[in-house]
Design a protein around this motif. Sequence first.
Motif, PDB file in Angstrom:
ATOM      1  N   PRO A 142      42.606  38.771  51.096  1.00 13.97           N
ATOM      2  CA  PRO A 142      42.484  39.059  49.437  1.00 13.97           C
ATOM      3  C   PRO A 142      41.522  40.291  49.320  1.00 13.97           C
ATOM      4  O   PRO A 142      41.608  41.321  48.426  1.00 13.97           O
ATOM      5  CB  PRO A 142      41.717  38.161  48.869  1.00 13.97           C
ATOM      6  CG  PRO A 142      42.314  36.636  49.782  1.00 13.97           C
ATOM      7  CD  PRO A 142      42.294  37.453  51.161  1.00 13.97           C
ATOM      8  N   ASN A 143      40.486  40.718  50.100  1.00 13.82           N
ATOM      9  CA  ASN A 143      39.857  41.707  50.064  1.00 13.82           C
ATOM     10  C   ASN A 143      40.604  43.064  50.421  1.00 13.82           C
ATOM     11  O   ASN A 143      40.087  43.941  49.474  1.00 13.82           O
ATOM     12  CB  ASN A 143      38.447  41.810  51.100  1.00 13.82           C
ATOM     13  CG  ASN A 143      37.315  40.614  50.601  1.00 13.82           C
ATOM     14  OD1 ASN A 143      37.657  40.090  49.549  1.00 13.82           O
ATOM     15  ND2 ASN A 143      36.249  40.507  51.376  1.00 13.82           N
ATOM     16  N   GLU A 144      41.786  43.031  51.090  1.00 18.73           N
ATOM     17  CA  GLU A 144      42.193  44.245  51.383  1.00 18.73           C
ATOM     18  C   GLU A 144      43.136  44.566  49.916  1.00 18.73           C
ATOM     19  O   GLU A 144      43.440  45.638  49.665  1.00 18.73           O
ATOM     20  CB  GLU A 144      43.354  43.907  52.392  1.00 18.73           C
ATOM     21  CG  GLU A 144      42.581  43.879  53.741  1.00 18.73           C
ATOM     22  CD  GLU A 144      43.533  43.398  54.895  1.00 18.73           C
ATOM     23  OE1 GLU A 144      44.824  43.544  54.689  1.00 18.73           O
ATOM     24  OE2 GLU A 144      42.958  43.251  55.819  1.00 18.73           O
ATOM     25  N   VAL A 145      43.802  43.252  49.461  1.00 21.86           N
ATOM     26  CA  VAL A 145      44.460  43.425  48.014  1.00 21.86           C
ATOM     27  C   VAL A 145      43.761  44.152  46.941  1.00 21.86           C
ATOM     28  O   VAL A 145      44.059  45.069  46.353  1.00 21.86           O
ATOM     29  CB  VAL A 145      45.060  42.101  47.856  1.00 21.86           C
ATOM     30  CG1 VAL A 145      45.716  42.100  46.223  1.00 21.86           C
ATOM     31  CG2 VAL A 145      45.982  41.556  48.729  1.00 21.86           C
ATOM     32  N   PHE A 146      42.551  43.622  46.749  1.00 12.44           N
ATOM     33  CA  PHE A 146      41.434  43.999  45.711  1.00 12.44           C
ATOM     34  C   PHE A 146      41.223  45.557  45.819  1.00 12.44           C
ATOM     35  O   PHE A 146      40.901  46.238  45.113  1.00 12.44           O
ATOM     36  CB  PHE A 146      40.276  43.077  45.804  1.00 12.44           C
ATOM     37  CG  PHE A 146      40.837  41.767  45.127  1.00 12.44           C
ATOM     38  CD1 PHE A 146      41.765  41.479  44.184  1.00 12.44           C
ATOM     39  CD2 PHE A 146      40.184  40.614  45.976  1.00 12.44           C
ATOM     40  CE1 PHE A 146      42.070  40.297  43.772  1.00 12.44           C
ATOM     41  CE2 PHE A 146      40.593  39.329  45.655  1.00 12.44           C
ATOM     42  CZ  PHE A 146      41.532  39.182  44.437  1.00 12.44           C
ATOM     43  N   ALA A 147      40.926  45.822  47.067  1.00 12.93           N
ATOM     44  CA  ALA A 147      40.377  47.237  47.688  1.00 12.93           C
ATOM     45  C   ALA A 147      41.680  48.274  47.236  1.00 12.93           C
ATOM     46  O   ALA A 147      41.393  49.175  46.492  1.00 12.93           O
ATOM     47  CB  ALA A 147      40.110  47.416  48.858  1.00 12.93           C
ATOM     48  N   GLY A 148      42.869  47.635  47.165  1.00 15.19           N
ATOM     49  CA  GLY A 148      44.061  48.473  47.175  1.00 15.19           C
ATOM     50  C   GLY A 148      44.141  48.641  45.495  1.00 15.19           C
ATOM     51  O   GLY A 148      44.913  49.535  45.184  1.00 15.19           O
ATOM     52  N   MET A 149      43.667  47.830  44.680  1.00 16.56           N
ATOM     53  CA  MET A 149      43.797  47.714  43.246  1.00 16.56           C
ATOM     54  C   MET A 149      43.215  48.831  42.610  1.00 16.56           C
ATOM     55  O   MET A 149      43.297  49.405  41.262  1.00 16.56           O
ATOM     56  CB  MET A 149      43.555  46.643  42.760  1.00 16.56           C
ATOM     57  CG  MET A 149      44.623  45.350  42.944  1.00 16.56           C
ATOM     58  SD  MET A 149      44.126  43.807  42.212  1.00 16.56           S
ATOM     59  CE  MET A 149      44.486  44.132  40.521  1.00 16.56           C
ATOM     60  N   ALA A 150      41.862  49.327  43.236  1.00 11.77           N
ATOM     61  CA  ALA A 150      41.254  50.437  42.772  1.00 11.77           C
ATOM     62  C   ALA A 150      41.802  51.618  42.830  1.00 11.77           C
ATOM     63  O   ALA A 150      42.755  52.120  43.713  1.00 11.77           O
ATOM     64  CB  ALA A 150      39.999  50.401  43.504  1.00 11.77           C
ATOM     65  N   GLY A 151      41.822  52.553  41.852  1.00 11.95           N
ATOM     66  CA  GLY A 151      42.186  54.071  41.690  1.00 11.95           C
ATOM     67  C   GLY A 151      41.315  55.046  41.451  1.00 11.95           C
ATOM     68  O   GLY A 151      40.467  54.976  40.550  1.00 11.95           O
ATOM     69  N   GLY A 152      41.323  56.068  42.399  1.00 14.60           N
ATOM     70  CA  GLY A 152      40.615  56.983  42.195  1.00 14.60           C
ATOM     71  C   GLY A 152      39.063  56.529  42.147  1.00 14.60           C
ATOM     72  O   GLY A 152      38.485  56.096  43.070  1.00 14.60           O
ATOM     73  N   VAL A 158      36.595  42.498  40.986  1.00 12.61           N
ATOM     74  CA  VAL A 158      36.444  41.447  41.979  1.00 12.61           C
ATOM     75  C   VAL A 158      35.625  41.900  43.051  1.00 12.61           C
ATOM     76  O   VAL A 158      34.565  41.374  43.657  1.00 12.61           O
ATOM     77  CB  VAL A 158      37.690  40.710  42.270  1.00 12.61           C
ATOM     78  CG1 VAL A 158      37.501  39.688  43.609  1.00 12.61           C
ATOM     79  CG2 VAL A 158      38.368  40.095  41.151  1.00 12.61           C
ATOM     80  N   SER A 159      36.069  43.202  43.459  1.00 10.70           N
ATOM     81  CA  SER A 159      35.275  43.726  44.637  1.00 10.70           C
ATOM     82  C   SER A 159      33.879  44.129  44.220  1.00 10.70           C
ATOM     83  O   SER A 159      32.902  43.901  45.168  1.00 10.70           O
ATOM     84  CB  SER A 159      36.086  45.302  45.127  1.00 10.70           C
ATOM     85  OG  SER A 159      37.290  45.029  45.495  1.00 10.70           O
ATOM     86  N   TYR A 160      33.470  44.392  43.108  1.00 12.58           N
ATOM     87  CA  TYR A 160      32.285  44.462  42.552  1.00 12.58           C
ATOM     88  C   TYR A 160      31.433  43.453  42.606  1.00 12.58           C
ATOM     89  O   TYR A 160      30.220  43.418  43.084  1.00 12.58           O
ATOM     90  CB  TYR A 160      32.453  45.015  41.159  1.00 12.58           C
ATOM     91  CG  TYR A 160      30.998  45.467  40.501  1.00 12.58           C
ATOM     92  CD1 TYR A 160      30.144  46.573  40.698  1.00 12.58           C
ATOM     93  CD2 TYR A 160      30.677  44.486  39.346  1.00 12.58           C
ATOM     94  CE1 TYR A 160      29.141  46.693  40.211  1.00 12.58           C
ATOM     95  CE2 TYR A 160      29.420  44.937  38.693  1.00 12.58           C
ATOM     96  CZ  TYR A 160      28.552  45.927  39.037  1.00 12.58           C
ATOM     97  OH  TYR A 160      27.422  46.191  38.540  1.00 12.58           O
ATOM     98  N   PHE A 161      31.944  42.183  42.472  1.00 12.09           N
ATOM     99  CA  PHE A 161      31.426  40.965  42.570  1.00 12.09           C
ATOM    100  C   PHE A 161      31.126  40.537  43.909  1.00 12.09           C
ATOM    101  O   PHE A 161      30.348  39.690  43.989  1.00 12.09           O
ATOM    102  CB  PHE A 161      32.046  39.877  41.577  1.00 12.09           C
ATOM    103  CG  PHE A 161      31.950  39.855  39.966  1.00 12.09           C
ATOM    104  CD1 PHE A 161      31.008  40.755  39.453  1.00 12.09           C
ATOM    105  CD2 PHE A 161      32.901  39.065  39.232  1.00 12.09           C
ATOM    106  CE1 PHE A 161      31.044  40.802  37.991  1.00 12.09           C
ATOM    107  CE2 PHE A 161      33.017  39.060  38.336  1.00 12.09           C
ATOM    108  CZ  PHE A 161      31.896  40.013  37.191  1.00 12.09           C
ATOM    109  N   GLN A 162      31.703  40.983  44.638  1.00 10.24           N
ATOM    110  CA  GLN A 162      31.605  40.501  46.101  1.00 10.24           C
ATOM    111  C   GLN A 162      30.479  41.031  46.719  1.00 10.24           C
ATOM    112  O   GLN A 162      30.103  40.186  47.815  1.00 10.24           O
ATOM    113  CB  GLN A 162      33.108  40.745  46.794  1.00 10.24           C
ATOM    114  CG  GLN A 162      34.351  39.784  46.481  1.00 10.24           C
ATOM    115  CD  GLN A 162      35.544  40.257  47.073  1.00 10.24           C
ATOM    116  OE1 GLN A 162      35.529  41.447  47.381  1.00 10.24           O
ATOM    117  NE2 GLN A 162      36.421  39.423  46.985  1.00 10.24           N
TER     118      GLN A 162
END
Length: 329
Positions: A142-152, A158-162
């Motif tokens: 999941p952390n890889e997925v959420f990291a990939g959702m960020a743009g620029g 979710v990454s911020y909350f982690q």
Amino acid sequence: MTQQPPVTAAVHRLVPTPAGRTHLVEQGTGPLVLLLHGFPESWYSWRRQLPALAAAGYRAVAIDVRGYGRSSRPAGTESYRMTELVEDNAAVVRALGEESAVVVGHDWGANIAANSALLRPDVFRAVGLLSVPYAPRGGPRPNEVFAGMAGGPEEFYVSYFQEPGRAEAEIEPDVRGWLAGFYAALSADTMPGPSDPDPHFVAHGGRLRDRFPSPGRLPAWLDEAELDSYAGEFERTGLSGALARYRNMDRDWADLEPYDGAPVPQPSLFVGGALDASTTWLADAIEAFPKTLPGLVASHVLDGAGHWIQQERPDEVNRLLVEWLAALP
């Protein structure tokens, strides 16, 4: 037509669970329906469902998930992994003297409810999901997925909350104001417009609340006293226990490897809001329900509804829940 007994007042109880103790609010008699809240909420999220389910002939029980409200807050982030929460729910059923229950969850509670049905089919005979559809374990971490959702220059919430302590530093100095903004950001009548910055993302070096709607306007479903109820609990407990759910997603992914791709076969229900990002971003999960929820009885996406669906649209959600429950074997 069978006449239901008069509905008694809701009762607060503490029961023993692997968490230590779980606080619950119980109303009505009949088949047990266990209600699980999401973030950042509490049993109070179900205040409009408890009397309705009780009046329909059910024993409605809303809990504070471990880390929230009056339930225990075990030490260590790993104490909030999905498998632990599932065992809390099974223990609540046993503590109430029951052998089985229907489980219904909203937001994170929907995810917990689905996994409760998946891991403990001996206890949970049916599952209702509000706002967040079931998506089986699978794919990359999941952390890889959420990291990939960020743009620029942005970061997904979710990454911020982690990151331990980071969101707490934003929220805890002004819990009431932050909650008001977060609830408004995801409510149909107060959410930002399509041309406004998306509140699900954080600018690098910024805060999530920087993208909340203008302060002072509460969504129609929430009044000042209700906001006080939510804020009072989090001011007392802090946010770390609640945020620990986000911090266990990779751990859950590892724990649930034996259930990779597994469907939930019990009779199920889904109710989402058409304006909720959880519904639109996870449209593929909803389309996959014939495979992932083979026991699905009904799926509803309510026009004009946001994320806090059982509070935004209580009458409609109550009707759908009661109709579904009445049709269960």
